[in-house]
Design a protein around this motif. Sequence first.
Motif, short mmCIF file in Angstrom:
data_model
loop_
_atom_site.label_atom_id
_atom_site.label_comp_id
_atom_site.label_asym_id
_atom_site.label_seq_id
_atom_site.Cartn_x
_atom_site.Cartn_y
_atom_site.Cartn_z
N VAL A 1 -4.82 26.82 -2.14
CA VAL A 1 -4.65 28.12 -1.71
C VAL A 1 -5.56 28.62 -0.53
O VAL A 1 -6.78 28.67 -0.99
N VAL A 2 -5.13 29.27 0.37
CA VAL A 2 -5.94 29.72 1.43
C VAL A 2 -5.98 31.40 1.42
O VAL A 2 -4.59 31.94 1.58
N MET B 1 0.79 -1.23 0.08
CA MET B 1 0.04 -0.03 0.02
C MET B 1 0.71 1.23 0.03
O MET B 1 1.91 1.46 0.73
N THR B 2 0.79 2.14 -0.90
CA THR B 2 1.60 3.29 -0.87
C THR B 2 0.84 4.48 0.08
O THR B 2 -0.45 4.72 0.17
N THR B 3 1.91 5.42 0.47
CA THR B 3 1.41 6.32 1.28
C THR B 3 1.00 7.43 0.19
O THR B 3 1.69 7.91 -0.47
N ARG B 4 -0.25 8.03 0.66
CA ARG B 4 -0.59 9.39 -0.12
C ARG B 4 0.36 10.49 0.17
O ARG B 4 0.74 10.88 1.38
N GLU B 5 0.88 11.06 -0.74
CA GLU B 5 1.54 12.33 -0.54
C GLU B 5 0.92 13.48 -0.01
O GLU B 5 -0.24 13.53 -0.29
N THR B 6 1.46 14.25 0.78
CA THR B 6 1.03 15.47 1.26
C THR B 6 0.63 16.61 0.05
O THR B 6 1.26 16.53 -0.80
N ILE B 7 -0.26 17.56 0.39
CA ILE B 7 -0.71 18.52 -0.68
C ILE B 7 -0.08 19.77 -0.02
O ILE B 7 -0.04 20.26 0.94
N PRO B 8 0.82 20.49 -1.01
CA PRO B 8 1.18 21.81 -0.78
C PRO B 8 0.15 22.76 -0.55
O PRO B 8 -0.72 22.64 -1.31
N VAL B 9 0.42 23.62 0.37
CA VAL B 9 -0.53 24.79 0.68
C VAL B 9 0.03 26.14 0.69
O VAL B 9 1.15 26.24 1.35
N THR B 10 -0.40 26.95 -0.14
CA THR B 10 -0.05 28.43 0.10
C THR B 10 -1.00 29.30 0.91
O THR B 10 -2.21 29.30 0.39
N ILE B 11 -0.42 30.02 1.84
CA ILE B 11 -1.41 31.14 2.49
C ILE B 11 -1.17 32.19 2.10
O ILE B 11 -0.06 32.89 1.91
N LEU B 12 -2.29 32.58 1.62
CA LEU B 12 -2.06 34.28 0.96
C LEU B 12 -2.89 35.30 1.94
O LEU B 12 -3.84 35.28 2.30
N GLY B 13 -2.02 36.25 2.10
CA GLY B 13 -2.38 37.23 3.11
C GLY B 13 -2.30 38.72 2.68
O GLY B 13 -1.64 38.90 1.66
N GLY B 14 -2.70 39.56 3.45
CA GLY B 14 -2.54 40.95 3.03
C GLY B 14 -3.61 41.90 3.59
O GLY B 14 -4.74 41.21 3.89
N SER B 15 -3.46 43.06 3.62
CA SER B 15 -4.71 44.04 4.20
C SER B 15 -5.84 44.13 3.34
O SER B 15 -5.59 43.97 2.04
#
Length: 427
Positions: free
Chosen positions: A98-99, A1-15
């Motif tokens: 993307v958050v 059984m293969t392990t599922r790879e993690t998903i990259p996440v980019t957090i987008l902020g600003g005023s």
Amino acid sequence: MTTRETIPVTILGGSLGAGKTTLLNHLLTNAAGRDIAVLVNDMGEVNVDAELVAAESELAVGGGVTELSNGCICCELQDDLETAVVRLAQERSFDHLVVEASGVSEPGPVARLFVTSRAAARYDIAGLVTVVDSRLFADTFAGGDPDQTVAEDSDGEVRPLSDLLVEQVESADLVVLNKCDLVSEEELAGVRDVVSALRPEADIVETTHSAVDIDTLLADLYDPDAPVGWRAALETEAAEEEEEEEEHGHGHAHNGEAHDHEHGHSDDGHGHDHAVVSHAEETYGITSFVYRRRAPLDPEGLESVLGDLPSSVIRSKGTVWVGGADDVQYTYSQAGPSAYLTASGPWIASLPEFEQDTYRRNHPEITWHDDYGDKRTELVFIGRDIDEDALVAALDEHVLGDAGDVAQRFPTEPGAEVALAEPEAGE
């Protein structure tokens, strides 16, 4: 059984109004071949940003775009954010998350959720991206009107915008200087200088309409150990002091620990160490220096100085030993026109001896003085053309020989905060 790879996440902020939603739409429009999931946070009951992203990108709210409304994901909606991103990973297959945080969110707490919660099993942080409104930033920090703006915090209280702008930049791996067409070249250079001083190792991209290369935006940039400007100044000062001691043979140990010789000024006359005023090499047009005293400061005097810093000081932060509250460590934080003093808890030197010994064994890096333990005033000042001699002299006027000589002025309960300076509410 293969392990599922993690998903990259980019957090987008600003005023608010910096261009986050425009940047997100640019990303979705140009992300050919990438399956990107989006989570949009809005402080209002109706998630306007989510609707705008869905409309522009032809993704449906509830399908490609997930919304969290009526709260801030860095505080009261953290549980909702955790649940939402875990459910997303369970129900959909996608390449990147993307958050988009609300305009009043602090990036740090959002990033920690992807490291410490159950979301960490499914996601890895790719980067924290902060979009900066160059016009607003210039008006706040680079020579404009620093009192013009305030931000409404998640609990409805008015909060100085300068605080939020600094926190968003100091957490960023990538800073997008947006709306560059609204500032002059000289103003833009000033904004770039300040951003680089606040977050020396962040990548900086300049744009006019949030048009950023997709590979740059989604790149693996996250570095949790990258120092912010004020901490980098402290580390530089510590390294220079250690090198100076080695060169002159001044370093020696007391009770197995290094004793710090502090140089730069004559003895203050109260039996305390000399002060350190250490100057970081000028970088990006900004200079910094560290002020240190192994002595308490008169509370009324420190309030008059630290609550009314010259506009040349962009950012200052550090630890303060306050007269009249000998056992309490205070943290000082200033960004532009706002300044706060917060009771952080007891000094280690104020704890019972067995607790001191335990703490010091577990934290060998702590700087310990034979007479004063960890008690100290240690402040970093970052700015342009600061009159350092005048600021040092002003602080020195309020150095006390005995912390008990004056009455207690500030609250001592851990977490209690005192505003030393606040900008006027703007439009």
